[in-house]
Design a protein around this motif. Structure first.
Motif, mmCIF file in Angstrom:
data_model
loop_
_atom_site.group_PDB
_atom_site.id
_atom_site.type_symbol
_atom_site.label_atom_id
_atom_site.label_comp_id
_atom_site.label_asym_id
_atom_site.label_seq_id
_atom_site.Cartn_x
_atom_site.Cartn_y
_atom_site.Cartn_z
ATOM 1 N N THR A 1 0.841 -1.204 0.000
ATOM 2 C CA THR A 1 0.000 0.000 0.000
ATOM 3 C C THR A 1 0.875 1.253 0.000
ATOM 4 O OG1 THR A 1 -1.531 -1.262 1.360
ATOM 5 C CG2 THR A 1 -1.962 1.094 1.168
ATOM 6 N N LEU A 2 1.916 1.247 0.853
ATOM 7 C CA LEU A 2 2.814 2.411 0.921
ATOM 8 C C LEU A 2 3.491 2.642 -0.429
ATOM 9 C CD1 LEU A 2 4.332 1.849 4.459
ATOM 10 C CD2 LEU A 2 3.067 3.870 3.746
ATOM 11 N N HIS A 3 3.898 1.542 -1.091
ATOM 12 C CA HIS A 3 4.536 1.661 -2.412
ATOM 13 C C HIS A 3 3.553 2.243 -3.422
ATOM 14 C CE1 HIS A 3 8.030 -1.345 -1.611
ATOM 15 N NE2 HIS A 3 8.224 -0.141 -1.079
ATOM 16 N N LEU A 4 2.298 1.751 -3.371
ATOM 17 C CA LEU A 4 1.271 2.255 -4.298
ATOM 18 C C LEU A 4 1.042 3.747 -4.097
ATOM 19 C CD1 LEU A 4 -1.424 -0.585 -4.346
ATOM 20 C CD2 LEU A 4 -0.007 0.216 -6.260
ATOM 21 N N LEU A 5 1.181 4.171 -2.843
ATOM 22 C CA LEU A 5 0.998 5.598 -2.542
ATOM 23 C C LEU A 5 2.261 6.403 -2.865
ATOM 24 C CD1 LEU A 5 -0.829 5.277 0.899
ATOM 25 C CD2 LEU A 5 -1.839 6.081 -1.246
ATOM 26 N N GLY A 6 3.278 5.658 -3.387
ATOM 27 C CA GLY A 6 4.526 6.340 -3.750
ATOM 28 C C GLY A 6 5.353 6.732 -2.546
ATOM 29 N N ARG A 7 5.116 6.054 -1.429
ATOM 30 C CA ARG A 7 5.855 6.403 -0.208
ATOM 31 C C ARG A 7 6.977 5.400 0.036
ATOM 32 N NH1 ARG A 7 2.042 9.076 3.153
ATOM 33 N NH2 ARG A 7 3.537 9.078 4.853
ATOM 34 N N ASP A 8 8.088 5.909 0.491
ATOM 35 C CA ASP A 8 9.177 5.041 0.898
ATOM 36 C C ASP A 8 8.807 4.454 2.263
ATOM 37 O OD1 ASP A 8 11.520 3.795 1.424
ATOM 38 O OD2 ASP A 8 12.618 5.612 1.966
ATOM 39 N N ALA A 9 8.690 3.132 2.303
ATOM 40 C CA ALA A 9 8.181 2.487 3.517
ATOM 41 C C ALA A 9 9.092 2.728 4.733
ATOM 42 C CB ALA A 9 7.999 1.002 3.265
#
Ligand SMILES: [Zn+2]
Length: 449
Positions: free
Chosen positions: A18-26
């Motif tokens: 989900t974090l990757h989909l949101l373009g966030r570095d986990a």
């Protein structure tokens, strides 16, 4: 796999996706969440490959990167934390990023930088094969407590550990741990023979001047830096260790060292770095890596993350080094002072949460030995504190320039030509690198600031 562990992994993987989909570095976050819902979350992973861990106050990021490079050069598939997410939650995040939906981690080796205080908790849950222990210095007292507490924590873990332990024989704080488990036959000591800058008296403040077994004052034949050197206890005989690997003929001018009769050229020229290489060499030797790989790594590999990182800017050379504690700062100052000719210093000091709000450690830095330092620029959230500290060492206050803004500090540093050195503490190091790169790019694109 238990239902709880299966849920832990699936929940964690979904969180990362989900974090990757949101373009966030986990980053550390998934590990933190997982740790909160399941304190045993590390047990949910299936790690069948050997784990090599590197710990100690100073140098663990560098040594981890060097070892990873050697393992990878040797054709091994490795998983590592090169940026030093070295707490339990960081390691948990790392495994979550690299496992499949059933928690299986596929690699030949895990090479993990691990915070000293987190060694027991992480490796009571993951199966450790080799622990490399570099040194113990006072560091971020707010977070770690006294260094003795930390040593005792690692000692307790080692009392039942039977895997490989790679230990610095020249640090009494570390060497003592070789006796933690008398049944462990896999203790591997490394040492560095007296180098040209060694002294008969201590040059900087240090820990561990008393024997941990009988409280007698340790006798030193010589000090390499801080409390690292050739020592023994005159009462109970602690010390005088016969190391398995002794680095000899350290030559900081080439720079190079000798190990097992072979000369290795190196990329850097400080005694502190030579100790890191001694640890790398000893650990690599356990895994029988080809000497050609070692030669290539020692001579050419660069970590490039602010650990002895070199920049060429506008005709000047700059060496940047992270320092989280007096020993780290003293080491950079030693490299600076050992270099001939005049030079300038940038010191960036922050007091954010990860640095520890207490900056009193700067009073343990040995500034009184400045050799041909023409000018000092200070920056960071505590730019004035470090400026005052340097002034109190007797340095000419007219040569100290304070710029809390990093871009202004960088511009001031490069307003003159010549050799430069920069010291930055934990949260200051990446902003400092960024400011240098911005300045370099401005200069190279011809846009005067
Ligand atoms: Zn003793």
């Amino acid at each position: 796999m238990s239902l709880k562990n299966a849920f832990t992994i699936i929940f964690g993987k979904l969180m990362v996706k989900t974090l990757h989909l949101l373009g966030r570095d986990a980053g550390n976050f998934p590990g933190l969440v997982l740790w909160t819902i399941n304190k045993d979350c590390l047990k949910a992973f299936k790690v069948d490959c050997p784990i090599v861990a590197v710990t100690g106050t100073n140098g663990k990021t560098s040594v981890t990167n060097y070892l990873s490079h050697i393992f990878a050069s040797g054709g091994k598939k490795i998983i590592t934390n090169p940026e030093g997410n070295n707490l339990d939650t960081g390691i948990c995040s790392l495994l979550l990023n690299h496992c499949d939906m059933r928690g299986r981690v596929h690699a030949d080796y895990l090479v993990l930088e691990t915070d000293e205080s987190h060694v027991p908790v992480v490796y009571s849950k993951l199966n450790l094969q080799t622990l490399v222990l570099l040194n113990f210095f006072r560091d971020q007292l707010d977070r770690n407590g006294e260094v003795e507490t930390l040593i005792l924590k690692v000692k307790k873990f080692l009392e039942t550990f039977e895997g490989n332990v790679v230990l610095n024989a020249d640090d009494p704080n570390v060497a003592r741990l070789g006796l933690a488990n008398p049944n462990n036959k896999n203790i591997h000591y490394f040492s560095v023979d007296r180098y040209q800058g060694a002294t008969d008296k201590p040059y900087e403040v240090g820990e561990g001047k008393f024997c941990p077994f009988c409280d007698t004052e340790l006798v030193y034949d010589y000090y390499q830096y801080s409390h690292i050197g050739k020592f023994h206890c005159p009462k109970c005989g602690f010390g005088n260790i016969e190391p398995e690997v002794e680095i000899k003929n350290v030559d900081l001018t080439v720079p190079s060292f000798e190990a097992d009769g072979e000369t290795y050229k190196t990329a850097h020229n400080s005694i502190y770095y030579m100790y890191n290489m001694a640890a790398v060499y000893t650990a690599a030797k356990l895994y029988n890596f080809d000497k050609a790989i070692l030669h290539d790594t020692f001579e050419h590999f660069e970590v490039n993350n602010g650990r002895l990182e070199r920049f060429e800017v506008d005709g000047s050379s700059l060496l940047v080094n992270l320092a989280k504690n007096p020993v780290g700062a003293n080491m950079t100052l030693r490299v600076m002072n050992e270099q001939a000719g005049s030079k300038e210093l940038l010191f960036v000091l922050n007091d954010n949460l990860a640095d520890g709000h207490d900056v009193s450690w700067i009073w343990d830095i040995n500034f009184s030995v400045f050799n041909n330092v023409d000018r000092v620029v200070t920056s960071g959230t505590r730019a004035y504190d470090i400026a005052i500290r340097i002034k109190c060492s007797g340095y000419d206050p007219d040569k100290i320039f304070v710029y809390p803004d990093l871009d202004e500090a960088t511009a001031s540093l490069f307003s003159t030509k010549g050799d430069k050195f920069a010291i930055a503490n934990y949260t200051a190091i990446q902003p400092t690198r960024a400011a240098i790169k911005r300045y370099k790019s401005l200069k190279e694109n011809g846009e005067e600031k």
